[in-house]
Scaffold this active site. Structure first.
Site, PDB file in Angstrom:
ATOM      1  N   GLY A  89       0.827  -1.192   0.000  1.00  0.00           N
ATOM      2  CA  GLY A  89       0.000   0.000   0.000  1.00  0.00           C
ATOM      3  C   GLY A  89       0.867   1.249   0.000  1.00  0.00           C
ATOM      4  N   LEU A  90       0.363   2.297   0.663  1.00  0.00           N
ATOM      5  CA  LEU A  90       1.050   3.579   0.729  1.00  0.00           C
ATOM      6  C   LEU A  90       1.396   4.094  -0.659  1.00  0.00           C
ATOM      7  CD1 LEU A  90       3.478   3.245   3.770  1.00  0.00           C
ATOM      8  CD2 LEU A  90       1.371   4.547   3.616  1.00  0.00           C
ATOM      9  N   CYS A  91       0.468   3.918  -1.582  1.00  0.00           N
ATOM     10  CA  CYS A  91       0.729   4.484  -2.897  1.00  0.00           C
ATOM     11  C   CYS A  91      -0.533   5.190  -3.390  1.00  0.00           C
ATOM     12  CB  CYS A  91       1.202   3.429  -3.880  1.00  0.00           C
ATOM     13  SG  CYS A  91       0.287   1.911  -3.830  1.00  0.00           S
ATOM     14  N   GLY A  92      -1.105   6.005  -2.521  1.00  0.00           N
ATOM     15  CA  GLY A  92      -2.244   6.823  -2.911  1.00  0.00           C
ATOM     16  C   GLY A  92      -3.429   5.979  -3.327  1.00  0.00           C
TER      17      GLY A  92
END
Lengths: 292, 141
Positions: A89-92
């Site tokens: 994750g952590l990709c908008g």
């Protein structure tokens, strides 16, 4: 009202968060360059492949002897959605956007009375789709151990899909992935892979070349169609890789900037309350001296 | 000297070669063929074999495991997997042979009463071993 000490702690913690997001952004930038490079390297193959397939498909046409992979089963009752997402994750909105597109199609296909099956590649897509469509899952491909995405990975996925097709588990297969446009824009895309849909060769120059085929057209087509599936999946995986890093880069850039704003705001608040404390102390001293 | 033609060798992962060649020997499914400038437009599938490229600057050899070749104005080889001959190590070759063996074994299981696919897989395996003979490697197991 938070005390001076609380404010100090919060500022420090946001500062370290900013360091992390900054580092992630730089890592994503480096990975993005590599992913774009890989996508670039793969382009000549995909382009030539599609051109040849287009010419072949056009010459074999819709005849009954054409392979099933090209012609389809003649029905479109069972749809297989292959959703390609990232492992992390952590990709908008990268993963959510792909899943959203798949969800819309699931709802539409269901409304049309079709059967929907889902195959996911990448952990994030599975997590999100499992929530409301757990019953539709037929499989999942885990790529979290894969350091460098190779054609072999795409072949494995293609083999899985083709096996299911041969077993008659579905009629139409579509892949979902994000097409890389730029760092700030990745377009969720659906692409039908079975039955194969190739761009027809352009009128004129391309079509005028008459090829000899060895062994013969249909044997070549039967050999190439399964490869076409793998090629398309590989291209999609590479696009996805570049999109993921691009999305992460801009998401982390935003996060870094937000952290900076927050630090500024908190620093102002911290200074204000520090001055208020000093003023208070002074008032106390002065009023104490006056009382004497 | 014979005319030169454009020769491209691409695999899904990268472009291996793009040069002017005078003649290229292609391991076609129905037999080897040598392609020179002005060859009739042809599309052929490849068997595992060695691709010999006579370029304007010397000869180069590549090991390909399959794919297809398109002869038009130039020659484009789209190989499933391709390596320059000198880069093929014993380990690499063993892996290729092992893959072919596995494909043969699974074909035997899946198509018990259909000789077609089994024969194809057996031919693939034999071709792969023949490649080894050609480049001086033999399967180590």
């Amino acid at each position: 009202m938070p005390s001076l000490k609380d404010l100090k702690i919060r500022i420090d913690s946001i500062k370290s968060t900013r360091k992390i997001t900054k580092a992630m952004q730089m890592v994503a930038a480096a990975k993005l360059r590599r992913a774009q490079d890989a996508a670039e390297q793969a382009r000549p193959y995909t382009e030539r492949f599609n051109a040849v397939m287009g010419a072949l498909a056009a010459s074999v046409g819709d005849s009954d002897s054409a392979p099933l992979l090209l012609r389809g089963t003649g029905k479109s009752d069972v749809h297989l959605l292959v959703v390609l997402t990232a492992e992390r994750g952590l990709c908008g909105g990268f993963n959510s956007n792909i899943v959203k597109k798949a969800r819309v199609d699931i709802a539409r296909l269901k409304a049309e009375g079709k059967t929907v099956k889902i195959l996911t590649v990448g952990k994030k897509g599975r997590e999100q789709l499992k929530r409301d469509n757990a019953d539709l899952f037929v499989g999942h491909v885990d790529l979290s151990d894969v350091k460098k995405l190779g054609y072999a990975n795409a072949q494995d996925i293609a083999r899985d899909i083709l096996g299911r097709f041969d077993a008659g588990e579905f009629d139409v297969a579509t892949i979902y992935y994000a097409q890389f446009q730029s760092v700030i824009s990745q377009i969720p895309t659906a692409q039908q892979i079975i039955p194969a849909a190739f761009d027809a060769p352009e009128e004129g120059a391309e079509a005028s070349t008459l090829y000899d085929y060895e062994p013969d057209e249909e044997a070549i087509l039967a050999d190439l169609l399964p490869r076409g599936v793998a090629t398309q999946i590989f291209a999609a995986l590479l696009e996805n890789g570049a999109s993921e890093q691009g999305a992460r880069m801009s998401a982390m850039d935003n996060a870094t900037r937000n952290a900076g704003d927050m630090i500024d705001r908190l620093t102002i608040e911290y200074n204000r309350s520090r001055q208020a404390v000093i003023t208070n102390e002074l008032i106390e001293i002065i009023s104490g001296a006056e009382a004497l | 000297m014979a005319d030169a033609m454009q020769f491209d060798l691409v695999s899904p992962e990268r472009r291996l070669a793009s040069l002017e060649a005078t003649s290229v020997r292609v391991p076609g499914m129905a037999g080897d063929m040598t392609v020179m400038a002005g060859h009739a437009p042809t599309i052929t599938t490849l068997r595992p074999g060695v691709l010999v490229v006579e370029g304007t600057s010397g000869t180069q050899e590549y090991v390909v495991t399959g794919g297809f070749a398109e002869i038009g104005a130039g020659l484009t080889v789209l190989a499933e997997k391709a390596l320059p001959r000198e880069d093929v190590t014993q380990a690499e070759f063993d892996a290729m042979v092992a893959d072919a063996r596995a494909a043969h074994a699974s074909a035997k299981e899946t198509f018990v009463n259909e000789p077609g696919p089994v024969d194809d897989a057996a031919k693939l395996l034999a071709d792969m071993v023949a490649v080894g003979d050609h480049i001086g490697l033999s399967p180590s197991n």
